[in-house]
Design a protein around this motif. Structure first.
Motif, mmCIF file in Angstrom:
data_model
loop_
_atom_site.group_PDB
_atom_site.id
_atom_site.type_symbol
_atom_site.label_atom_id
_atom_site.label_comp_id
_atom_site.label_asym_id
_atom_site.label_seq_id
_atom_site.Cartn_x
_atom_site.Cartn_y
_atom_site.Cartn_z
ATOM 1 N N ALA A 177 76.097 -55.069 -63.413
ATOM 2 C CA ALA A 177 76.616 -54.187 -64.457
ATOM 3 C C ALA A 177 75.476 -53.618 -65.282
ATOM 4 N N VAL A 178 75.677 -52.423 -65.791
ATOM 5 C CA VAL A 178 74.677 -51.807 -66.645
ATOM 6 C C VAL A 178 74.704 -52.474 -68.008
ATOM 7 N N GLU B 175 75.858 -39.063 -66.121
ATOM 8 C CA GLU B 175 76.227 -39.625 -67.414
ATOM 9 C C GLU B 175 77.567 -40.368 -67.376
ATOM 10 N N CYS B 176 78.578 -39.749 -66.739
ATOM 11 C CA CYS B 176 79.889 -40.396 -66.680
ATOM 12 C C CYS B 176 79.855 -41.627 -65.778
ATOM 13 N N MET B 177 79.120 -41.551 -64.677
ATOM 14 C CA MET B 177 79.062 -42.694 -63.764
ATOM 15 C C MET B 177 78.349 -43.871 -64.417
ATOM 16 N N MET B 178 77.296 -43.603 -65.180
ATOM 17 C CA MET B 178 76.608 -44.670 -65.894
ATOM 18 C C MET B 178 77.495 -45.250 -66.988
ATOM 19 N N GLY C 230 69.669 -51.001 -61.669
ATOM 20 C CA GLY C 230 70.175 -52.086 -60.824
ATOM 21 C C GLY C 230 71.456 -51.782 -60.090
ATOM 22 N N ILE C 231 71.794 -50.523 -59.913
ATOM 23 C CA ILE C 231 73.017 -50.146 -59.209
ATOM 24 C C ILE C 231 72.627 -49.519 -57.873
#
Length: 604
Positions: free
Chosen positions: A332-333, A396-399, A433-434
């Motif tokens: 996870a971020v 931006e939305c994906m993060m 880390g994704i």
């Protein structure tokens, strides 16, 4: 000795001898040692009007390619009243000099169309007086207050530190140079002729010879900048610009010493044919290409003191960006995320770099937050949430989704037409880390560089500040095209929980290219964002309804643009769930059903 080693050697040794906590601390110290020192006249920290100063920085950066930037900032709206006062204040010289450059360019543009009798010779101060556009730069006061004393012939701040202060000074110099040359052309004289006239104005051979050297000085200085590698860390870029800076400053001081008037010196550095590119390249070389963002702060959520303190940290080069998250081994971020941007100024890149903001509609963020709550409260089974973002830009939305959803629950597919933006998005995800592939319980995001539409193999359009447009209006480019139905089938993805579409006027084509998914009701919630145009919204509503979806819509506005957001869910599913379009109750039913279908399929 440590800071003199290569970054790769540093990291290898540190990994072997340090605990994760100590490693993180040491890496922070190493990164800090390589950051520029920004003097008070450019940092302006502690100013009472700090919020207005930051907004000025951000607005200028975001609108750098806008034709009417000077008018917007100097006389455009209520904010301009606040910005205008910086022109007469010395508390933050960076802001004052920004306004001076904008005022000078605006004067040029007004002279172009005003036909007020100004001549090209007057612009060069041929009669010995200071005329527009240079009046604003040479008001009688202490030399340290003068922009060109700071940049050219004084003992001012190094150019690298000027840029690191966040001001768009060199990009504005490039604009002023272009405007000056355009102004002269419209006055009936080419810039090259104006340069020759400037030489004729010099009464001595020494002045004539010094003015004559200006093009060669710019050419050599530009060669130093062209040799700079934009993927190199700060120290390398600063060294390249320092060589160019030393050459230009030395020439400027020598020119003043032989009596060349300051405004004619500046004119010589703006009129040469290569001048616009030189100042633009200088700005580009020094732009940070990664920014550390405190995601909860941007999303209006509570954040830790560490997160807030490190928000909007500028990073140059991957060797700085990667170690920040080198010890992250979960999927996870975290609250602090690193975003990669391009080495250019436009609306989206500078929205992150200067505004320190991430552009994701509140409706998308709010929905992801509600789904996250359901997962955390274990209201729904442990299936992954499939989020498809069409027109994903810089991610931006994906993060935001990766931050909001619990570890391992996001299965994201991001479609971005522009290959360079898609590449930056992949780097952002990798740094944080994704990865596109991983264990089934890991957060996964796949980035696809393709222009989605009705399914054509090639798509012709234009690249602009907001991304790829399928309408021609600038330099045309051809990109690989496909449809959402084709791409989902190719990847073996049967169900989409959330589909978000915003693709700069191509939304009807994208929805038409998802006809199969929609007709089979395999999209749980579709959020389609369009500009407020009937020719965009009406076809989208018609196709969604004809596919069995209930559509609700509302309008919302952001600065400079108004959009409509259409929300849709399968009507049959809504009836069975007892929920409303895209609401929490609907998603509880939808995700349980998806889980049950998956279980039944595995048993079969």
């Amino acid at each position: 000795m440590v800071v003199a080693w290569s970054h790769s050697v540093q990291c290898t040794i540190l990994y072997r001898i340090c605990s994760p906590f100590l490693l993180g601390l040491v890496l922070e110290l190493l990164l800090a040692a390589g950051r520029p020192h920004i003097p008070s006249q450019w940092s302006c920290r502690g100013q009472v009007e700090m919020q207005s100063l930051r907004r000025l920085q951000a607005q200028v950066g975001r609108l750098m390619e806008h034709d009417h930037l000077p008018a917007i900032i100097v006389e455009g709206d209520k904010a301009s009243i606040n910005f205008a006062r910086f022109l007469f204040e010395d508390t933050c010289l960076g802001a004052r000099w920004t306004m001076e450059l904008l005022v000078a360019e605006l004067a040029m543009k007004n002279s172009e169309v005003g036909n007020n009798g100004s001549s090209w010779a007057a612009a060069l101060a041929a009669d010995g007086d200071i005329h527009d556009p240079f009046t604003v730069f040479f008001r009688v006061e202490a030399p340290r207050m003068l922009l060109f004393h700071e940049l050219l012939w004084g003992t001012g701040t190094a150019w690298a530190s000027v840029s690191a202060g966040g001001w768009s000074t060199f990009a504005l110099m490039a604009r002023l140079s272009r405007s000056f040359q355009t102004y002269l052309t419209k006055q009936g004289k080419a810039a090259s002729e104006a340069l020759e006239a400037l030489l004729r104005l010099q009464p001595t051979k020494a002045r004539h010879h010094m003015a004559e050297r200006a093009p060669a000085v710019l050419s050599t200085a530009q060669a130093f900048l062209q040799a700079a590698n934009l993927s190199e860390p700060w120290a390398h870029r600063a060294a390249a610009t320092a060589a160019a800076e030393k050459l230009v400053r030395s020439w400027s001081r020598a020119a003043l010493n032989v009596g060349l008037p300051p405004w004619q010196l500046v004119a010589a550095l703006l009129l040469d044919a290569q001048a616009p590119h030189f100042w633009h390249l200088l700005d580009e070389v020094l732009l940070p290409d990664a920014v550390r963002i405190c995601i909860p702060q941007v999303l209006g959520m509570q954040s830790s003191s560490r997160c807030s303190a490190n928000h909007c940290t500028k990073l140059w080069g991957l060797d700085q960006a990667q170690p920040v998250h080198a010890q992250r081994n979960h999927s996870a971020v975290g609250d602090l995320a690193v975003f990669r941007v391009e080495s250019k100024r436009d609306l989206l890149n500078d929205n992150i770099r200067s505004e320190c903001n991430i552009s994701c509609p509140q409706a998308v963020v709010g929905l992801l937050g509600k789904v996250s709550e359901m997962f955390r409260d274990q209201v729904v089974p442990g299936t992954a949430f499939t989020y498809v973002d069409v027109g994903a830009a810089l991610g931006e939305c994906m993060m935001s989704a990766a931050f909001l959803l619990p570890a391992g629950r996001l299965h994201g597919i991001a479609f971005e037409a522009l290959p360079n933006w898609a590449s930056r998005m992949r780097e952002t995800l990798r740094i944080n880390g994704i990865f596109a592939s991983g264990l089934p319980n890991k957060t996964r995001v796949l980035v696809r560089s393709v222009a989605l539409g009705r399914g054509k193999s090639k798509v012709l359009g234009t690249a602009g500040g907001w991304g790829f447009h399928m309408e021609l209006g600038g330099r045309p480019i051809t990109l690989r095209g496909s449809s959402l139905d084709t791409e989902m089938a190719r990847m073996g993805i049967a169900w989409v929980d959330l589909l978000h579409v915003f693709v700069a006027n191509a939304e009807p084509a994208v929805v038409e290219g998802a006809r199969q998914l929609l007709k089979e009701n395999r999209v749980g919630c579709a959020l389609v964002q369009t500009y407020l145009r009937k020719d965009l919204t009406a076809p989208v509503v018609r196709m969604l309804r004809s596919s069995g979806y209930k559509v609700s819509n509302y309008s919302f506005a952001i600065p400079e643009h108004s959009f409509r957001l259409l929300a849709a869910s399968p009507a049959k599913a809504l009836a069975l769930s007892g929920g409303a379009v895209c609401d929490q109750r609907f998603f509880q039913w939808w995700l349980r059903r998806r889980h049950d279908l998956k279980q039944a399929s595995s048993r079969a």
